[in-house]
Design an enzyme around this catalytic site. Sequence first.
Site, PDB file in Angstrom:
ATOM      1  N   CYS A 157       0.826  -1.218   0.000  1.00 19.43           N
ATOM      2  CA  CYS A 157       0.000   0.000   0.000  1.00 19.43           C
ATOM      3  C   CYS A 157       0.855   1.261   0.000  1.00 19.43           C
ATOM      4  O   CYS A 157       0.335   2.360  -0.179  1.00 19.43           O
ATOM      5  CB  CYS A 157      -0.941  -0.006   1.200  1.00 19.43           C
ATOM      6  SG  CYS A 157      -1.933  -1.486   1.303  1.00 19.43           S
TER       7      CYS A 157
ATOM      8  N   HIS B  15      -2.782   6.887   3.933  1.00 16.70           N
ATOM      9  CA  HIS B  15      -3.315   5.654   3.343  1.00 16.70           C
ATOM     10  C   HIS B  15      -4.603   5.297   4.087  1.00 16.70           C
ATOM     11  O   HIS B  15      -4.667   5.361   5.316  1.00 16.70           O
ATOM     12  CB  HIS B  15      -2.276   4.535   3.478  1.00 16.70           C
ATOM     13  CG  HIS B  15      -2.814   3.192   3.118  1.00 16.70           C
ATOM     14  ND1 HIS B  15      -3.529   2.967   1.959  1.00 16.70           N
ATOM     15  CD2 HIS B  15      -2.768   1.995   3.761  1.00 16.70           C
ATOM     16  CE1 HIS B  15      -3.890   1.697   1.910  1.00 16.70           C
ATOM     17  NE2 HIS B  15      -3.448   1.086   2.985  1.00 16.70           N
TER      18      HIS B  15
ATOM     19  N   ASN C  50     -10.408   0.208   1.301  1.00 25.80           N
ATOM     20  CA  ASN C  50      -8.950   0.220   1.157  1.00 25.80           C
ATOM     21  C   ASN C  50      -8.588  -0.237  -0.254  1.00 25.80           C
ATOM     22  O   ASN C  50      -8.790  -1.403  -0.586  1.00 25.80           O
ATOM     23  CB  ASN C  50      -8.344  -0.718   2.215  1.00 25.80           C
ATOM     24  CG  ASN C  50      -6.824  -0.782   2.139  1.00 25.80           C
ATOM     25  OD1 ASN C  50      -6.211  -0.295   1.183  1.00 25.80           O
ATOM     26  ND2 ASN C  50      -6.204  -1.400   3.137  1.00 25.80           N
TER      27      ASN C  50
HETATM   28  O1  UT7 Z   1      -3.598  -1.544   3.815  1.00 24.86           O
HETATM   29  C1  UT7 Z   1      -2.735  -2.046   4.787  1.00 24.86           C
HETATM   30  C2  UT7 Z   1      -3.218  -3.282   5.374  1.00 24.86           C
HETATM   31  N1  UT7 Z   1      -4.383  -3.265   6.185  1.00 24.86           N
HETATM   32  C3  UT7 Z   1      -4.496  -2.692   7.388  1.00 24.86           C
HETATM   33  O2  UT7 Z   1      -3.774  -1.811   7.729  1.00 24.86           O
HETATM   34  C4  UT7 Z   1      -5.502  -3.176   8.341  1.00 24.86           C
HETATM   35  C5  UT7 Z   1      -4.991  -3.093   9.761  1.00 24.86           C
HETATM   36  N2  UT7 Z   1      -5.849  -3.761  10.678  1.00 24.86           N
HETATM   37  C6  UT7 Z   1      -7.122  -3.379  10.911  1.00 24.86           C
HETATM   38  O3  UT7 Z   1      -7.601  -2.417  10.349  1.00 24.86           O
HETATM   39  C7  UT7 Z   1      -7.927  -4.134  11.945  1.00 24.86           C
HETATM   40  O4  UT7 Z   1      -7.062  -4.977  12.696  1.00 24.86           O
HETATM   41  C8  UT7 Z   1      -9.064  -4.999  11.309  1.00 24.86           C
HETATM   42  C9  UT7 Z   1     -10.150  -4.074  10.748  1.00 24.86           C
HETATM   43  C10 UT7 Z   1      -8.511  -5.862  10.211  1.00 24.86           C
HETATM   44  C11 UT7 Z   1      -9.704  -5.866  12.364  1.00 24.86           C
HETATM   45  O5  UT7 Z   1     -10.186  -5.058  13.426  1.00 24.86           O
HETATM   46  P1  UT7 Z   1      -9.823  -5.415  14.951  1.00 24.86           P
HETATM   47  O6  UT7 Z   1     -10.520  -4.430  15.776  1.00 24.86           O
HETATM   48  O7  UT7 Z   1      -8.334  -5.485  15.038  1.00 24.86           O
HETATM   49  O8  UT7 Z   1     -10.500  -6.819  15.121  1.00 24.86           O
HETATM   50  P2  UT7 Z   1      -9.835  -8.212  15.530  1.00 24.86           P
HETATM   51  O9  UT7 Z   1      -9.044  -8.776  14.410  1.00 24.86           O
HETATM   52  O10 UT7 Z   1      -9.192  -8.064  16.874  1.00 24.86           O
HETATM   53  O11 UT7 Z   1     -11.124  -9.099  15.737  1.00 24.86           O
HETATM   54  C12 UT7 Z   1     -12.069  -8.830  16.785  1.00 24.86           C
HETATM   55  C13 UT7 Z   1     -13.231  -9.783  16.629  1.00 24.86           C
HETATM   56  C14 UT7 Z   1     -12.821 -11.250  16.459  1.00 24.86           C
HETATM   57  O12 UT7 Z   1     -13.772 -12.042  17.089  1.00 24.86           O
HETATM   58  P3  UT7 Z   1     -13.498 -12.670  18.555  1.00 24.86           P
HETATM   59  O13 UT7 Z   1     -12.259 -13.508  18.406  1.00 24.86           O
HETATM   60  O14 UT7 Z   1     -13.280 -11.484  19.463  1.00 24.86           O
HETATM   61  O15 UT7 Z   1     -14.743 -13.428  18.842  1.00 24.86           O
HETATM   62  C15 UT7 Z   1     -12.910 -11.467  14.969  1.00 24.86           C
HETATM   63  O16 UT7 Z   1     -13.165 -12.813  14.627  1.00 24.86           O
HETATM   64  O17 UT7 Z   1     -13.961  -9.432  15.448  1.00 24.86           O
HETATM   65  C16 UT7 Z   1     -14.118 -10.615  14.642  1.00 24.86           C
HETATM   66  N3  UT7 Z   1     -14.173 -10.205  13.249  1.00 24.86           N
HETATM   67  C17 UT7 Z   1     -15.328  -9.878  12.645  1.00 24.86           C
HETATM   68  N4  UT7 Z   1     -16.590  -9.848  13.071  1.00 24.86           N
HETATM   69  C18 UT7 Z   1     -17.545  -9.466  12.196  1.00 24.86           C
HETATM   70  C19 UT7 Z   1     -13.151 -10.061  12.372  1.00 24.86           C
HETATM   71  N5  UT7 Z   1     -13.621  -9.650  11.189  1.00 24.86           N
HETATM   72  C20 UT7 Z   1     -14.964  -9.526  11.321  1.00 24.86           C
HETATM   73  C21 UT7 Z   1     -16.003  -9.133  10.453  1.00 24.86           C
HETATM   74  N6  UT7 Z   1     -17.269  -9.113  10.937  1.00 24.86           N
HETATM   75  N7  UT7 Z   1     -15.766  -8.775   9.187  1.00 24.86           N
END
Ligand code: UT7
Length: 322
Positions: free
Chosen positions: A112, A249, A279
């Site tokens: 990115c 970004h 994104n």
């Molecule tokens: O372009 C460069 C690359 N990309 C990025 O920079 C992205 C960087 N990371 C992020 O933006 C965030 O980490 C994400 C948006 C990808 C994820 O958000 P988060 O607040 O870090 O969530 P998490 O991965 O800690 O997941 C929290 C919970 C999990 O469930 P449990 O284990 O707490 O029950 C996930 O399974 O949210 C769940 N989860 C979802 N739930 C509903 C993950 N994706 C989803 C979803 N819908 N799409």
Amino acid sequence: MIKAAITGWGGYVPNNQVNNHFLTTIVDTSDDWIKTRTGIKTRYISTGENTSQLALKAAAQALKQSNLEAADLDLIIVATVTPDSFTPATACLVQAELGASKAFAFDVTAGCSGFIYGLNIAASFIENGKVKNALVIGAEVLTKVTDWTDRNTCVLFGDGAGAVVLQPSYYKGILASYCGSAGDKEGLLTIPAVPVRNPFVSEQPAASVISMQGQKVFKFAVKAMRKSIDKVLEDGNCKFADIKYVIPHQANTRIIDFVARKMRVDKQKFYRNIESLGNTSAATIPLAFNEMLSQGLLNKGDKIIMVGFGGGLTWGAVLVEL
Ligand code: UT7
């Protein structure tokens, strides 16, 4: 000293706008989760257009804006992690379609951060006098390498392209630039290419789709953006107060909030359009820049910072006087 000034800009997204509700029909997610955790409400998804076609549309606008003909171009760089093919480079496909026969053309793969890397490279050619007219494009069809069964990633990405024309100037342009990489963290965000497949290899190849350790990338992103902004401010002898806008970004609106909070600066200075575009990797920054200009948010003489991070890991920023 000669600087590389931005004299043209353009942006293009496919016309298929997809809302969060659609994603709830293919993975276990909700509109509320996607909006509150990322800031994304919609994204645009290709129904067949490939990366070079999106790039071409953005490039044509940028050329028109700069009053240049394709034949005037000396250099074309396409930043992408989703090229049409390994070879020819997407930049060569754009060159052919534009009819930019004088230019040399190649792709840059820096996740990115690719558009920032591309600006840096093109600016160096201009500053050392080897190139006059350069076209730098960030273009992606990320949805062709998206794992549509993985709710952690498939809700995040969209397709699009943004482009700028750079030309020499004594008065304005890129005042400071910075790029960094950490290859030892490569596993945090990956899209495998073609594995070794020959009569001597029996293993089944992994699918060529995006996988990401979201929280680790999130933490890295906040640090990398902050460091990159600080570096170009220092190298450009500027204070944050001198900056009209930061164009970050667009990966997650919470990442942008965190950067502003850690820097103790006004978060309204960080432009966002992730809500509508999602994104689009290397395309987010030039797409946002194009949108801001079309909305009249930027004027001659304004100083802005473009800052990115991504797979590699990579990061970087440019400080530009418009
Ligand atoms: O372009 C460069 C690359 N990309 C990025 O920079 C992205 C960087 N990371 C992020 O933006 C965030 O980490 C994400 C948006 C990808 C994820 O958000 P988060 O607040 O870090 O969530 P998490 O991965 O800690 O997941 C929290 C919970 C999990 O469930 P449990 O284990 O707490 O029950 C996930 O399974 O949210 C769940 N989860 C979802 N739930 C509903 C993950 N994706 C989803 C979803 N819908 N799409």
